[in-house]
Scaffold this motif. Structure first.
Motif, PDB file in Angstrom:
ATOM      1  N   LEU A 178       1.292  13.315  14.065  1.00 28.77           N
ATOM      2  CA  LEU A 178       1.646  13.877  12.761  1.00 28.77           C
ATOM      3  C   LEU A 178       1.768  15.398  12.796  1.00 28.77           C
ATOM      4  CD1 LEU A 178      -0.475  11.723  10.283  1.00 28.77           C
ATOM      5  CD2 LEU A 178       1.912  11.469  10.915  1.00 28.77           C
ATOM      6  N   LYS A 179       1.135  16.034  13.782  1.00 25.24           N
ATOM      7  CA  LYS A 179       1.172  17.496  13.851  1.00 25.24           C
ATOM      8  C   LYS A 179       2.510  18.031  14.342  1.00 25.24           C
ATOM      9  CE  LYS A 179      -3.622  17.251  15.203  1.00 25.24           C
ATOM     10  NZ  LYS A 179      -4.461  17.242  16.393  1.00 25.24           N
ATOM     11  N   SER A 180       3.308  17.179  14.968  1.00 25.44           N
ATOM     12  CA  SER A 180       4.498  17.686  15.642  1.00 25.44           C
ATOM     13  C   SER A 180       5.799  17.150  15.064  1.00 25.44           C
ATOM     14  CB  SER A 180       4.436  17.333  17.137  1.00 25.44           C
ATOM     15  OG  SER A 180       4.374  15.933  17.309  1.00 25.44           O
ATOM     16  N   VAL A 181       5.733  16.454  13.925  1.00 22.78           N
ATOM     17  CA  VAL A 181       6.951  15.860  13.375  1.00 22.78           C
ATOM     18  C   VAL A 181       7.417  16.627  12.143  1.00 22.78           C
ATOM     19  CG1 VAL A 181       6.362  13.575  14.258  1.00 22.78           C
ATOM     20  CG2 VAL A 181       5.671  14.206  11.939  1.00 22.78           C
ATOM     21  N   ASN A 182       8.674  16.373  11.765  1.00 23.03           N
ATOM     22  CA  ASN A 182       9.259  17.043  10.603  1.00 23.03           C
ATOM     23  C   ASN A 182       9.232  16.180   9.351  1.00 23.03           C
ATOM     24  OD1 ASN A 182      11.110  17.758  13.240  1.00 23.03           O
ATOM     25  ND2 ASN A 182      10.553  19.565  12.063  1.00 23.03           N
ATOM     26  N   ALA A 183       9.116  14.870   9.540  1.00 21.67           N
ATOM     27  CA  ALA A 183       9.041  13.955   8.404  1.00 21.67           C
ATOM     28  C   ALA A 183       8.196  12.752   8.798  1.00 21.67           C
ATOM     29  CB  ALA A 183      10.437  13.503   7.973  1.00 21.67           C
ATOM     30  N   VAL A 184       7.524  12.162   7.793  1.00 22.79           N
ATOM     31  CA  VAL A 184       6.664  11.004   8.029  1.00 22.79           C
ATOM     32  C   VAL A 184       7.045   9.905   7.043  1.00 22.79           C
ATOM     33  CG1 VAL A 184       4.299  10.140   8.146  1.00 22.79           C
ATOM     34  CG2 VAL A 184       4.767  12.525   8.699  1.00 22.79           C
ATOM     35  N   ILE A 185       7.247   8.694   7.568  1.00 22.33           N
ATOM     36  CA  ILE A 185       7.497   7.532   6.711  1.00 22.33           C
ATOM     37  C   ILE A 185       6.324   6.570   6.858  1.00 22.33           C
ATOM     38  CG2 ILE A 185       9.064   5.648   6.129  1.00 22.33           C
ATOM     39  CD1 ILE A 185      11.284   7.153   7.560  1.00 22.33           C
ATOM     40  N   PHE A 186       5.598   6.329   5.780  1.00 22.52           N
ATOM     41  CA  PHE A 186       4.518   5.354   5.775  1.00 22.52           C
ATOM     42  C   PHE A 186       5.099   4.007   5.327  1.00 22.52           C
ATOM     43  CE2 PHE A 186       2.052   9.266   5.458  1.00 22.52           C
ATOM     44  CZ  PHE A 186       0.971   8.997   6.285  1.00 22.52           C
ATOM     45  N   ILE A 187       5.014   2.998   6.193  1.00 21.97           N
ATOM     46  CA  ILE A 187       5.459   1.649   5.860  1.00 21.97           C
ATOM     47  C   ILE A 187       4.246   0.860   5.371  1.00 21.97           C
ATOM     48  CG2 ILE A 187       6.675  -0.405   6.675  1.00 21.97           C
ATOM     49  CD1 ILE A 187       8.341   2.118   6.908  1.00 21.97           C
ATOM     50  N   ILE A 188       4.355   0.236   4.197  1.00 19.31           N
ATOM     51  CA  ILE A 188       3.177  -0.352   3.558  1.00 19.31           C
ATOM     52  C   ILE A 188       3.473  -1.782   3.114  1.00 19.31           C
ATOM     53  CG2 ILE A 188       1.651  -0.164   1.544  1.00 19.31           C
ATOM     54  CD1 ILE A 188       2.151   2.926   1.800  1.00 19.31           C
ATOM     55  N   ASP A 189       2.565  -2.689   3.451  1.00 18.87           N
ATOM     56  CA  ASP A 189       2.639  -4.077   2.999  1.00 18.87           C
ATOM     57  C   ASP A 189       2.087  -4.137   1.571  1.00 18.87           C
ATOM     58  OD1 ASP A 189       1.803  -6.823   2.458  1.00 18.87           O
ATOM     59  OD2 ASP A 189       2.258  -7.196   4.567  1.00 18.87           O
ATOM     60  N   PRO A 190       2.798  -4.778   0.638  1.00 21.12           N
ATOM     61  CA  PRO A 190       2.328  -4.810  -0.763  1.00 21.12           C
ATOM     62  C   PRO A 190       0.919  -5.364  -0.930  1.00 21.12           C
ATOM     63  CG  PRO A 190       4.578  -5.622  -0.615  1.00 21.12           C
ATOM     64  CD  PRO A 190       4.099  -5.450   0.795  1.00 21.12           C
ATOM     65  N   THR A 191       0.526  -6.302  -0.061  1.00 23.35           N
ATOM     66  CA  THR A 191      -0.781  -6.953  -0.235  1.00 23.35           C
ATOM     67  C   THR A 191      -1.951  -6.052   0.125  1.00 23.35           C
ATOM     68  OG1 THR A 191      -0.701  -7.868   2.007  1.00 23.35           O
ATOM     69  CG2 THR A 191       0.220  -9.216   0.226  1.00 23.35           C
ATOM     70  N   THR A 192      -1.692  -4.950   0.830  1.00 19.82           N
ATOM     71  CA  THR A 192      -2.796  -4.086   1.267  1.00 19.82           C
ATOM     72  C   THR A 192      -3.108  -2.967   0.277  1.00 19.82           C
ATOM     73  OG1 THR A 192      -1.323  -2.586   2.491  1.00 19.82           O
ATOM     74  CG2 THR A 192      -2.200  -4.485   3.679  1.00 19.82           C
ATOM     75  N   VAL A 193      -2.206  -2.742  -0.668  1.00 15.51           N
ATOM     76  CA  VAL A 193      -2.349  -1.561  -1.527  1.00 15.51           C
ATOM     77  C   VAL A 193      -3.640  -1.589  -2.337  1.00 15.51           C
ATOM     78  CG1 VAL A 193      -1.317  -0.268  -3.438  1.00 15.51           C
ATOM     79  CG2 VAL A 193       0.145  -1.223  -1.648  1.00 15.51           C
ATOM     80  N   GLY A 194      -4.058  -2.751  -2.786  1.00 12.71           N
ATOM     81  CA  GLY A 194      -5.252  -2.827  -3.620  1.00 12.71           C
ATOM     82  C   GLY A 194      -6.560  -2.804  -2.860  1.00 12.71           C
ATOM     83  N   GLU A 195      -6.518  -2.864  -1.534  1.00 13.37           N
ATOM     84  CA  GLU A 195      -7.753  -2.889  -0.753  1.00 13.37           C
ATOM     85  C   GLU A 195      -8.426  -1.519  -0.759  1.00 13.37           C
ATOM     86  OE1 GLU A 195      -6.763  -4.215   3.124  1.00 13.37           O
ATOM     87  OE2 GLU A 195      -6.074  -6.203   2.464  1.00 13.37           O
ATOM     88  N   VAL A 196      -9.743  -1.510  -0.960  1.00 11.99           N
ATOM     89  CA  VAL A 196     -10.483  -0.247  -1.053  1.00 11.99           C
ATOM     90  C   VAL A 196     -10.341   0.564   0.226  1.00 11.99           C
ATOM     91  CG1 VAL A 196     -12.765   0.795  -1.314  1.00 11.99           C
ATOM     92  CG2 VAL A 196     -12.134  -1.186  -2.703  1.00 11.99           C
ATOM     93  N   ASN A 197     -10.519  -0.082   1.373  1.00 15.81           N
ATOM     94  CA  ASN A 197     -10.439   0.653   2.635  1.00 15.81           C
ATOM     95  C   ASN A 197      -9.039   1.202   2.863  1.00 15.81           C
ATOM     96  OD1 ASN A 197     -11.796   1.444   5.190  1.00 15.81           O
ATOM     97  ND2 ASN A 197     -10.165   0.205   6.081  1.00 15.81           N
ATOM     98  N   PHE A 198      -8.018   0.436   2.478  1.00 13.44           N
ATOM     99  CA  PHE A 198      -6.644   0.918   2.611  1.00 13.44           C
ATOM    100  C   PHE A 198      -6.461   2.206   1.819  1.00 13.44           C
ATOM    101  CE2 PHE A 198      -2.547   1.365   0.530  1.00 13.44           C
ATOM    102  CZ  PHE A 198      -1.695   1.468   1.617  1.00 13.44           C
ATOM    103  N   MET A 199      -6.931   2.207   0.584  1.00 15.74           N
ATOM    104  CA  MET A 199      -6.748   3.377  -0.271  1.00 15.74           C
ATOM    105  C   MET A 199      -7.426   4.609   0.327  1.00 15.74           C
ATOM    106  SD  MET A 199      -6.909   1.897  -4.173  1.00 15.74           S
ATOM    107  CE  MET A 199      -8.501   1.094  -4.026  1.00 15.74           C
ATOM    108  N   LYS A 200      -8.631   4.417   0.880  1.00 14.30           N
ATOM    109  CA  LYS A 200      -9.340   5.542   1.489  1.00 14.30           C
ATOM    110  C   LYS A 200      -8.573   6.081   2.692  1.00 14.30           C
ATOM    111  CE  LYS A 200     -14.029   4.019   0.249  1.00 14.30           C
ATOM    112  NZ  LYS A 200     -15.311   3.520   0.791  1.00 14.30           N
ATOM    113  N   VAL A 201      -8.182   5.161   3.581  1.00 15.21           N
ATOM    114  CA  VAL A 201      -7.535   5.575   4.825  1.00 15.21           C
ATOM    115  C   VAL A 201      -6.172   6.196   4.558  1.00 15.21           C
ATOM    116  CG1 VAL A 201      -6.571   4.766   7.005  1.00 15.21           C
ATOM    117  CG2 VAL A 201      -8.795   3.937   6.245  1.00 15.21           C
ATOM    118  N   ILE A 202      -5.387   5.576   3.674  1.00 15.09           N
ATOM    119  CA  ILE A 202      -4.038   6.085   3.444  1.00 15.09           C
ATOM    120  C   ILE A 202      -4.087   7.481   2.818  1.00 15.09           C
ATOM    121  CG2 ILE A 202      -3.455   5.290   1.093  1.00 15.09           C
ATOM    122  CD1 ILE A 202      -1.287   4.847   4.240  1.00 15.09           C
TER     123      ILE A 202
END
Length: 702
Positions: A178-202
């Motif tokens: 992430l330190k050396s790129v110009n753009a970042v695309i986060f690909i996300i599965d809809p089922t993970t969005v509500g998970e507490v750990n997912f929210m913290k990590v993302i």
């Protein structure tokens, strides 16, 4: 749009190189405007796009949709281990780069692309039972070259290790990418969005991605809620809204797209001729609602439906948004080059005009004093330039390294790393403790290793963010110190330039133009870019503490057996046949784990402090050795010395005691007149060409 901007760059470079060749500018003018640096940025810049995702979110399918072929593995048993970068080439090949500096090249055969894929998979996937090849231990990175239009003209796609993976090194690998790129695309599965750990990590990863830009911007971060073809629309919409809430306070205006990487991949495969309409019809996963509201699948799918499937994928919207960002971020390079070109030509016109005026003086001079005046003036110039250089070197040294001055860069950095950092480390430790109190409440007899993995993943990200935070603050301190230094030097330089002009007017009765040889805004911009190169991606080593190895011992220590209760079993014990049961002391187990965690946190806290101290030492060394040198190069060698040489060159014709003839003067006058006409025409042409390139339609470029 990324490609069209790159093509605009190409046209700009072609025109400017032609204009420079035609203008035949003096070396001093070229050096002082530093137009070559701008052209290098225009021509050689690489635009890197990192694709980041939790395991099984569809990252590989997304990248394959760009490639138009099932090249990167999408098996649920395989995760990317080595860093894989996709670059453009007319024919497929892969370069496997080892940590020891060696390289293996795999040439792709268009007739056997699946064989090519299997070879790449061997080098980019975490090992399984039947392969002794250790990817993480051997491979530094893999470069895959592919005829992909998106990657023409310097665009690269970086495939990162999956988030939440069980392999320890993946988190650190992704953070470093992430330190050396110009753009970042986060690909996300809809089922993970509500998970507490997912929210913290993302949130932590997004913070990490933000800090990769020295201005802490978030414009380069994109989000794709994937697999919209697999989930009900209401569920996708819910995930879309929840993701927006997760990002509140982290990203100002998050760019979130709902996409189907699989639909995009299959339509691209069809367009590129790798599959037929029969393949699409047989694919049980391709189902959609047509424009009239009817479900379409199987034999009902026709070639005319392919654009609809592609539109539903919405991958194009991500491309377009990337292109808009790319143009916003890099479009200024075109105007920067043209501005420098115009200023260089204006300086050259000033050079030619003054030279002609001096030649006229020599032609008409009857006193024979011109040579003496020129030599005295040149001696004065040389002396003043030398004095100015010494003053500037003193200012640079004082502003950079003088610890006794609270305004010096070094003093401010010592404050940041020795005093402020101590408070930061204490605050971070409090966050670690708070996070552990939440995490340990979910520990059971059988999930402690998973809880610890998730906990230390968060801790790793928080530590990385602290390092990036100090990285940014260091740069900001240095940049402000450099700007202040330039402003101090600017006053001295402007005074010197005005003195030079007055002496010219006094000695030769030649009116001086108001055009300045120096452009300090340009200078500050060039210096900022040079300093940014030193700091971009500069980070301390990874900090990671793994206590999983002690879990079996801790579990055993808190497990005991006791006699099963009951009268019958009591009597059985008389004969040595009692039944016994296993008792697990969960609270004691959690307490013991907490002791291990606290020990680990103590070490992490100490190591973070050491890391920041080490960073201070590296930055101090950078200031002493490199930043001072950059300032000297740009300010003295790049501006002051060319300025002195520029004046000396103007006076050089007067050193010749032989009086110029009328014929020679007229020839020079005609030659210099033609040169000025050429240069003035170029300025007009430059304006027109700048407008033409900026207003080009995308269709005209592709």
């Amino acid at each position: 749009m990324i490609q069209s901007t790159r093509l605009k760059f190409e046209q700009t470079n072609e025109y400017v190189q032609s204009a420079l060749q035609e203008a035949q500018l003096s070396e001093e003018v070229l050096v002082s405007t530093d137009i070559e640096a701008s052209l290098n940025r225009l021509n050689n810049g690489v635009f890197k796009i990192a694709v980041v995702a939790p395991f099984s979110a569809g990252k590989s399918t997304f990248i394959n949709s760009l490639l138009g072929f099932d090249l990167l593995s999408t098996s649920i048993l395989v995760e990317t281990a080595a860093i894989t970068t996709v670059k453009y080439a007319e024919s497929p090949r892969a370069e496997i780069n080892y940590y020891d500096g060696s390289q293996v090249v795999i040439d792709g055969n268009q007739e056997d692309l699946f064989g090519f894929k299997s070879e790449i998979k061997r080098y980019t996937a975490v090992n399984r039972e039947d392969d002794e090849f250790e990817v993480e231990e051997s491979i530094s990175h893999v470069d895959v070259f592919w005829p992909i239009d998106l990657c023409k003209n310097g665009v690269e796609i970086v495939d990162t290790p999956g988030l939440f993976a069980q392999y320890e090194k993946h988190s650190g690998i992704t953070s470093n990418i992430l330190k050396s790129v110009n753009a970042v695309i986060f690909i996300i599965d809809p089922t993970t969005v509500g998970e507490v750990n997912f929210m913290k990590v993302i949130r932590e990863y997004v913070e990490n991605a933000k800090r990769t830009t020295l201005d802490n911007s978030d414009k380069h971060i994109f989000f794709a809620v994937n697999k919209i073809d697999q989930y009900p629309e209401a569920e996708v919409e819910k995930a879309y809204i929840e993701l927006g809430k997760v990002l509140e306070g982290v990203v100002m205006a998050p760019k979130i797209f709902k996409v189907s990487s699989y639909f995009g991949f299959m339509t691209k495969m069809f367009e590129d001729g790798h599959i037929t309409i029969n393949d699409l019809q047989k694919d049980e996963y391709i189902k959609f609602i047509d424009d009239e509201g009817f479900p379409v699948a199987g034999r009902a799918i026709q070639e005319t439906d392919v654009p609809t499937i592609k539109r539903i994928s919405n991958i194009q919207a991500v491309y377009d948004s990337l292109g808009i960002y790319f143009e916003e971020k890099n479009g200024y390079l075109i105007s920067e080059v043209f501005q420098k070109l115009n200023r260089a030509i204006e300086l050259e016109i000033e050079t030619v005009t003054k030279r002609l005026q001096l030649e006229e003086k020599r032609y008409k001079d009857d006193s024979g004093e011109l040579k003496d005046k020129a030599e005295k003036l040149n001696t004065y110039f040389t002396k003043e330039i030398l004095t100015l250089k010494m003053k500037i070197e003193e200012i640079i040294e004082h502003n950079l390294n003088d610890i006794s001055s609270k305004k010096s860069i070094m003093s401010k950095l010592r404050q940041l790393f020795h005093i402020d950092a101590a408070d930061t480390v204490e605050e971070v430790r409090r966050e670690f403790n708070s996070e552990w109190r939440k995490s340990k409440s979910g520990i059971t007899k059988n999930n402690a290793d998973d809880v610890l993995d998730k906990y230390f993943n968060i801790i790793d990200l928080k530590i990385e963010n602290v390092k990036q935070q100090y990285h940014q603050m260091s740069f900001n301190i240095i940049q402000k110190g450099i700007v202040s230094t330039i402003q101090q030097c600017e006053e001295l330089i402007q005074e010197l330039e005005e003195n030079f002009k007055r002496h010219f007017e006094t000695q030769f009765d030649i009116e001086q133009s108001k055009l300045s040889f120096f452009n300090f805004d340009e200078l500050i911009e060039e210096l900022s870019k040079e300093i940014e190169k030193l700091f971009k991606g500069n980070s301390a080593s990874e900090i990671h503490e793994d206590i999983d190895g002690n879990l079996s011992y801790i579990k055993g220590r808190n497990t005991r057996t006791e006699r099963k209760k009951g009268v019958i079993n009591f009597f059985k014990s008389w004969f040595g046949k009692e039944e016994r049961v296993t008792v697990f002391e969960l609270e004691d187990y959690i307490d013991d784990i907490s002791k291990e965690v606290n020990t680990a946190l103590d070490e992490l806290e100490e190591e973070l402090q050491v890391t920041l101290t080490s960073a201070m030492k590296r930055i101090a060394s950078t200031i002493d050795l490199e930043i001072g040198e950059i300032l000297t190069e740009q300010l003295i060698k790049g501006r002051i010395e060319p300025f002195g040489q520029w004046h000396s060159n103007q006076l050089s014709s007067l050193y010749n005691e032989t009086k110029i003839s009328k014929e020679n003067y007229n020839e020079l006058k005609e030659l210099f007149g033609e040169k000025c006409e050429l240069l003035e025409r170029l300025i007009i042409d430059n304006r027109g060409e700048f407008e033409r390139i900026n207003n080009l339609e995308v269709e005209a470029l592709v």
